[in-house]
Design a protein around this motif. Structure first.
Motif, mmCIF file in Angstrom:
data_model
loop_
_atom_site.group_PDB
_atom_site.id
_atom_site.type_symbol
_atom_site.label_atom_id
_atom_site.label_comp_id
_atom_site.label_asym_id
_atom_site.label_seq_id
_atom_site.Cartn_x
_atom_site.Cartn_y
_atom_site.Cartn_z
ATOM 1 N N LYS A 180 -8.747 23.344 -3.687
ATOM 2 C CA LYS A 180 -8.265 23.771 -5.366
ATOM 3 C C LYS A 180 -7.082 22.435 -4.839
ATOM 4 O O LYS A 180 -6.392 21.783 -5.603
ATOM 5 N N GLU A 181 -6.059 23.487 -3.846
ATOM 6 C CA GLU A 181 -4.721 22.831 -4.076
ATOM 7 C C GLU A 181 -4.392 21.176 -3.014
ATOM 8 O O GLU A 181 -4.111 20.202 -3.811
ATOM 9 N N LEU A 182 -5.593 20.777 -2.523
ATOM 10 C CA LEU A 182 -5.289 19.467 -2.238
ATOM 11 C C LEU A 182 -6.320 18.688 -3.435
ATOM 12 O O LEU A 182 -5.351 17.543 -3.390
ATOM 13 N N LEU A 244 0.610 25.956 -10.660
ATOM 14 C CA LEU A 244 0.325 27.328 -11.263
ATOM 15 C C LEU A 244 -0.865 27.699 -10.067
ATOM 16 O O LEU A 244 -2.025 27.270 -10.584
ATOM 17 N N ASP A 245 -1.014 27.890 -8.557
ATOM 18 C CA ASP A 245 -1.658 28.743 -8.236
ATOM 19 C C ASP A 245 -2.064 30.003 -8.344
ATOM 20 O O ASP A 245 -1.005 30.852 -8.851
ATOM 21 N N GLU A 246 -3.426 30.149 -8.425
ATOM 22 C CA GLU A 246 -3.762 31.495 -8.811
ATOM 23 C C GLU A 246 -3.071 32.174 -9.827
ATOM 24 O O GLU A 246 -2.674 33.269 -10.157
ATOM 25 N N VAL A 360 -14.394 24.938 3.236
ATOM 26 C CA VAL A 360 -13.366 23.985 4.218
ATOM 27 C C VAL A 360 -12.905 25.407 5.076
ATOM 28 O O VAL A 360 -12.323 24.249 5.784
ATOM 29 N N ARG A 361 -12.053 25.641 4.089
ATOM 30 C CA ARG A 361 -10.252 26.519 5.395
ATOM 31 C C ARG A 361 -10.847 27.330 6.790
ATOM 32 O O ARG A 361 -10.509 27.031 7.497
ATOM 33 N N GLU A 362 -12.268 27.780 6.865
ATOM 34 C CA GLU A 362 -13.242 28.045 7.517
ATOM 35 C C GLU A 362 -12.796 27.750 8.745
ATOM 36 O O GLU A 362 -13.494 27.653 9.454
HETATM 37 MG MG LIG Z 1 -4.867 27.275 -3.327
#
Ligand SMILES: [Mg+2]
Ligand SMILES: Nc1ncnc2c1ncn2[C@@H]1O[C@H](COP(=O)(O)OP(=O)(O)OP(=O)(O)O)[C@@H](O)[C@H]1O
Length: 453
Positions: A180-182, A244-246, A360-362
């Motif tokens: 999401k941040e990407l 604005l994350d989370e 993807v992070r995992e």
């Molecule tokens: Mg994030």
């Protein structure tokens, strides 16, 4: 639309004139009587189309000069569509030209409708190729750090492109670790604000009492510890993008203040008297179901509609499994320092079989770990922590972060060691052999896990 450029090369003056009158309406036309002139014009104009008479001086009887010119032209621009013209009904010269990269051919005497049809088709193919190249260039340049060939990710990329040219608020949803941040960064960096700041703030990680001043800034002395004036994240994002994350974690009281900001884009620092306007684009992200939070009274509906003018859902990795290997290889390349390590066939199988609850992070973490751990050039399922089904399911049930993975591997090691010792009547040498370990290694593991025999 400008007319496509065409270069007509023929040593025969009447033919040049005939072609000129036939084509001048539809094309931006250039004429050359020999190879030298042709190359000069080619370099300067880079025409989309060329008609090339193969019988050119100094050897008008054969095709040697024509073929030589063809090669020169394609060296200058391989995307040009060259249509060769032969005076000889024998097609071998034309076929040779095509094998060298000519697009099509026709034979003299010139049949104008036929020639026009051939040129129209060639021009269409040329424009399609150009369009394709431009698109590919854009995809590579814009999303060079974002990988995905699945249909779902192509949709995400196309939404990113669409919203990046606007200023509308975007709400990015998706499970943890999906990217999401990407995506938020890609929207920022492909849009008009790319040269300005991208300012992320994690609404879930900052204690409630500090979040307001983090967002809006504060004046000196506005509360204990406010020794100096400080700009908030919104102000730091001026001209750029606030991420604005989370957002689902934002306390209700602050949601009201954020909503007010989104209505008129004016802020007031904590403890301040002055109100000022800021030009900020807002992108928010959440892995929570905001609709449910609204029902539970934990998220304001009016704020939701302000933030979610466009929503962009980033799919879980298991919903775009065709991307998994692509991403795995991307991370392999990213983390391999020297020679790039390779995935063994079983590792590929294991990657495809696993359902990636941490997304993807995992995958990124597992590949990073494997690149560090793998002693050989080849990465095995064990290096990835996907050694056995037991591993995979032990991890899959939990939130698969590094610590759980480590514990799952350790549990498995203990179980395997105990089983080998029992099976071999407590004979350490035989147990070590069964486990594929040396005796000293097994002893050190017994000590590490405090296994008594
Ligand atoms: Mg994030
Ligand atoms: N399509 C992709 N191509 C390359 N790398 C990716 C892709 N998607 C995600 N990543 C990488 O995976 C990691 C997690 O991505 P990111 O932080 O954007 O996820 P997130 O959805 O914001 O996660 P969280 O909800 O946990 O904050 C990052 O290191 C990111 O660079």
């Amino acid at each position: 639309m400008p007319k496509p450029k065409i270069l007509v090369i023929d040593d025969d003056e009447p033919i040049r004139t005939q072609m000129k009158w036939a084509l001048i309406q539809d094309y931006d036309l250039f004429l050359a009587k020999d190879g030298v002139e042709a190359v000069q014009i080619m370099k300067k104009e880079l025409p989309a189309l060329v008609t090339l008479d193969l019988g050119l001086p100094p050897t008008p009887e054969d095709t040697a000069e024509g073929i030589r010119v063809l090669e020169q032209l394609l060296d200058i621009d391989p995307s040009t569509k060259v249509i060769v013209v032969t005076g000889n009904p024998d097609k071998s010269a034309a076929l040779k030209a095509i094998s060298l990269g000519a697009h099509d051919f026709f034979t003299k005497p010139i049949d104008l409708p036929e020639l026009k049809a051939i040129l129209k088709r060639a021009s269409y193919v040329h424009s399609l190729e150009k369009e394709c190249q431009n698109l590919q260039k854009q995809v590579h340049q814009q999303f060079s750090d974002m990988v995905g060939s699945s249909g779902r990710m192509q949709e995400v990329f196309s939404t990113i492109k669409k919203v990046s040219t606007t200023d509308v608020p975007v709400l990015i949803t998706g499970e943890s670790g999906t990217g999401k941040e990407l995506v938020a960064r890609a929207i920022h960096s492909t849009g008009a604000r790319c040269a300005r700041a991208f300012v992320p703030i994690n609404c879930g990680a900052i204690p409630e009492n500090l979040l307001e001043s983090e967002l809006f800034g504060h004046e000196k002395g506005s509360f204990t510890g406010a020794h100096a004036q400080r700009k908030g994240k919104i102000e730091l994002a001026a001209g750029g993008t606030l991420f604005l994350d989370e957002i689902g974690e934002m306390p209700l009281q602050l949601q009201v203040k954020l909503l007010r900001f989104l209505q008129d884009f004016k802020i007031e620092r904590v403890g301040g008297r002055e109100t000022f306007e800021l030009d900020v684009r807002v992108i928010a992200a959440t892995n929570k179901d905001l609709k449910k939070l609204i029902e539970e009274g934990r998220f304001r509906e009016d704020l939701y509609y302000r933030l979610a003018v466009v929503t962009l859902d980033v799919p879980a990795l298991r919903e775009r499994s065709s991307d998994t290997l692509l991403l795995a290889r991307f991370f392999l390349q990213k983390f391999s320092t020297n020679a790039q390590k390779k995935l063994s066939p079983r590792a590929i199988e294991a990657i495809n079989a696993y359902n990636w609850p941490g997304n993807v992070r995992e995958l990124e973490n597992k590949i990073r770990r494997a690149v560090t751990l793998a002693e050989e050039h080849i990465i095995t399922p064990f290096d990835l922590g996907l050694g056995t089904d037991a591993d995979a399911s032990a991890e899959g049930g939990q939130d698969a972060q590094g610590l759980n993975l480590k514990k799952a591997v350790e549990d498995l090691e203990v179980r395997l060691i105990q089983a080998a010792i029992l099976k071999n009547d407590r004979n350490i040498s035989k147990a070590a052999e069964d486990l594929g370990l040396s005796r000293p290694t097994l002893y050190s593991l017994l000590k590490k896990y405090a296994i008594t025999i």
